[in-house]
Scaffold this active site. Structure first.
Site, short mmCIF file in Angstrom:
data_model
loop_
_atom_site.label_atom_id
_atom_site.label_comp_id
_atom_site.label_asym_id
_atom_site.label_seq_id
_atom_site.Cartn_x
_atom_site.Cartn_y
_atom_site.Cartn_z
N CYS A 1 -12.20 2.56 0.66
CA CYS A 1 -12.19 2.87 2.03
C CYS A 1 -13.48 2.64 2.72
CB CYS A 1 -11.80 4.62 1.92
SG CYS A 1 -10.14 4.67 1.60
N GLY B 1 8.48 -4.77 -1.18
CA GLY B 1 7.09 -5.19 -1.06
C GLY B 1 7.15 -6.30 -0.10
N HIS B 2 5.62 -6.78 0.13
CA HIS B 2 5.31 -8.04 0.80
C HIS B 2 4.10 -8.48 0.28
CE1 HIS B 2 5.78 -10.98 4.23
NE2 HIS B 2 4.37 -10.54 4.52
N ASP C 1 -6.76 14.81 3.82
CA ASP C 1 -7.38 14.34 2.63
C ASP C 1 -8.41 13.53 2.91
OD1 ASP C 1 -5.25 11.21 1.90
OD2 ASP C 1 -5.74 12.02 3.92
N ASP D 1 -4.12 11.96 12.81
CA ASP D 1 -3.67 12.49 11.46
C ASP D 1 -3.37 11.37 10.34
OD1 ASP D 1 -1.84 15.58 11.58
OD2 ASP D 1 -2.74 14.74 9.81
#
Lengths: 343, 207, 90
Positions: free
Chosen positions: A15, A135-136, A223, A47
């Site tokens: 992150c 998925g991609h 979170d 959010d």
């Protein structure tokens, strides 16, 4: 553990790679407000995920997360990235239904390594109770991985991230410090045990904490990820209330405080500090502790705002889950500063 | 003046390179080149904490130079009392980097046989008494609380550690849980806030 | 209490033999305990029997009565946080 992913520093992994909150906010504010009565929760309230009502019993939760590697072990990277993406669903009080892989992979890199990342992700999707449905993938010089996740929640039981009430107690379900630890470890400046503990925390799904929360009254929940504890807390109090943080009670991973003292801090942490500095009043003389509170977390825990009478019982149940956690502060009436940090 | 090229390196590499240079520099001024403003801010933060002077200059959009110098360079008496980096401090009792805290979270060590684990615990604590550097504290919680209770097989070793200056702490909640709160035979009780504080700040050894 | 600064040890071929020896010596009401093998004797991880220095003779007799053979006896000094180990002679 083999160095399957690049030997370069993973400083911009996890992150830590997020574009700063101010920048994002400015970009998104240029779009007109969308009026749709079923669009219950969206980016205008910063959010964790978006929520869209289907009928009286059901709302869908949609979220996605992906980033470059922050650890060298491919399987662990897969697990951490997946746990991080799945977390938003739990933070909103929902259950995971399906997930899809998002993959960026260099043409020249071994697909065996990619296979291990996907295996890690798959394991976490299953553990979360969901189904991996596709998925991609695209070629990209820098490997990245994450998930697009679909979840479900009852429209009347959504945990929002900005509905805390003055008088509430704030609880954090996982320790801080993953940014400092993973970054310092990749530079060879963090002991193995500290890294292993950070990994154990990052690969733990927030599902278990969320299940505990269901048995209690929760006013607000979010979170902790790229904006650090102070960043996400700032979103929680928004402009309706203020909060006091008891810095000495904030659970931290071993080694993280020491890492901060030795200035092994991240660019993401500094970006968070730049964005939030004006809103935070530090009444502690502890620079390393300040850095921990700005440290961007990957797959961090849940920050929960609960009525004071629920706090002790809730804390005991969360402690029983095994990770360092704690009561880290309280919500107060709106004051001069959004957040005050005391010892 | 010593030059450090940290262009193309993302945080905390500029900080790490600068720290290493400071250790070897003997008061020489350092000039660090980086390619982003955030790096200059992180270097400035470190310099301020270390009481060094810092000046950052933007050369162009992808080049910044940060000059770090010691305002007390050349003043040896000052340098002796105020070592630049925390781990250069000369007056600590324990050689820097070696202080530690032992954490015992059960009355046996390891996974597998508990019986072997109890033997290992006895061996571990005896070996601890013979270390050249003793821990600052021994923290006992959950079943570790049984180790500091009357009748425990390791009391002699824990008492010997205490006599040699090691603080032996047992979690009060755990003492209560096991019904041994009134049978503490070595050290004192402590609470979870203090335990968290100790764990946060110390290098921990958990056998 | 066996003196931590000056004590005797008896080494055995295996930790199990050491444990058997401990039982025999305790039965005869002599103080002893199993402690880790000092590095000065062997690099492996095993257990040896710690006894009072003046008990070594008596302990050796007890063990030979029971046909428990040993791998040698040593005198250990622990002073100023440093350990020294010497072969023990009567």
């Amino acid at each position: 553990m083999e160095q399957e992913l690049s030997n370069e520093l993973f400083i911009c992994g996890g992150c830590n790679a997020k574009i700063g909150p101010g920048v994002l906010g400015d970009l998104l504010s240029q779009f007109p407000k969308q009026e749709n009565p079923n669009f219950l929760v969206g980016f205008d309230s910063s959010d964790d995920a978006a929520v869209f009502r289907i009928d009286d019993q059901t709302a869908m939760i949609q979220t996605l997360d992906f980033f470059p590697a922050m650890v060298a072990d491919a399987t662990l990277f897969g697990e951490i990235a997946a746990a991080n993406a799945l977390s938003d669903v739990f933070a909103m009080g929902g259950e995971v239904l399906t997930a899809m892989n998002i993959v960026c992979w260099p043409e020249t890199k071994s697909t065996d390594t990619l296979g291990k990342i996907l295996a890690g992700g798959f394991k976490k999707v299953q553990e979360a109770g969901g189904v991996l449905v596709g998925g991609h993938s695209i070629h990209d010089p820098q490997p990245k991985y994450g998930l697009s996740v679909l979840g479900r929640v009852h429209p009347d039981r959504i945990y929002r991230n900005d509905t805390c009430v003055p008088g509430d107690v704030l609880l954090l379900t996982k320790p801080l410090g993953t940014g400092i630890i993973t970054t310092a470890y990749s530079a060879g400046e963090m002991p193995q045990e500290a890294f292993d503990a950070a990994v154990a925390s990052m690969t733990t799904l927030n599902r278990y904490a969320a299940e505990v929360l269901k048995k209690h009254t929760v006013h607000s929940c979010t979170d902790i990820t790229g904006f650090g504890l102070l960043g996400h807390l700032s979103e929680m109090v928004s402009n309706r209330c203020s909060a006091t943080v008891y810095a000495d009670s904030v659970p931290c991973l071993n080694g993280a405080y020491q890492g901060a003292k030795e200035f092994l801090i991240t660019a993401g942490g500094q970006r968070n500090r730049n964005h939030l500095e004006a809103d935070v009043d530090f009444q502690i003389e502890d620079y390393a502790l300040e850095e921990l509170l700005f440290d961007p977390q990957t797959s961090g825990g849940l920050l929960v705002s609960v009525p004071v009478e629920e706090a002790a019982a809730l804390l005991a149940e969360i402690e029983a889950l095994g990770l360092p956690c704690g009561i880290i502060g309280e919500v107060t009436e709106k004051g001069a500063k959004k957040i005050t940090v005391v010892h | 003046m010593k030059k450090i090229d940290a262009v193309g390196q993302a945080c905390p590499m500029p900080v790490i390179l600068t720290k290493r240079a400071l250790k070897e520099s003997n008061g020489e001024t350092l000039l660090i080149s980086v390619d982003n403003e955030i790096a200059t801010q992180n270097l400035a933060k470190m310099a301020e904490q270390l009481k060094l002077s810092v000046q950052a200059e933007k050369i162009n959009d992808s080049l910044y130079e940060v000059k770090i110098s010691d305002p007390n360079a050349g003043n040896e008496a000052h340098a002796a009392e105020h070592p630049v980096l925390p781990d250069q401090a000369a007056d600590t009792e324990v050689p820097s980097g070696t202080s530690y805290v032992v954490v015992l979270n059960s009355d046996f060590i390891g996974n597998g046989s508990e019986e072997l684990g109890r033997t290992l615990m006895k061996s571990f604590l005896f070996s601890l008494t013979e270390q050249d550097v003793l821990p600052e504290k021994v923290l006992c919680y959950n079943a570790g609380a049984l180790l500091t209770t009357e009748g425990s097989a390791v009391l002699d070793d824990l008492k010997a550690l205490e006599e040699d200056g090691v603080e032996v702490l047992t979690c009060g909640i755990c003492g209560e849980f096991y019904g041994v709160k009134d049978k503490l035979a070595v050290g004192t009780f402590t609470n979870m806030y203090r335990i968290v504080e100790i764990l946060r700040n110390a290098k921990t050894v958990s056998p | 209490m066996i003196d931590r600064k000056h004590y005797g040890i008896v080494a055995f071929p295996t930790s199990q033999a050491a444990a058997a020896a401990e039982a025999v010596v305790l039965e005869a009401s002599r103080e002893c305990r199993l402690i880790p093998m000092p590095e000065q004797i062997s690099a492996g991880c095993g257990l040896v029997l710690q006894t009072h220095l003046d008990d070594l003779n008596a302990v050796l007799s007890l063990l030979s009565e029971r046909s428990i053979s040993n791998d040698g006896c040593y005198e250990v000094r622990f002073e100023n946080r440093k350990k020294s180990v010497e072969e023990w002679h009567d």
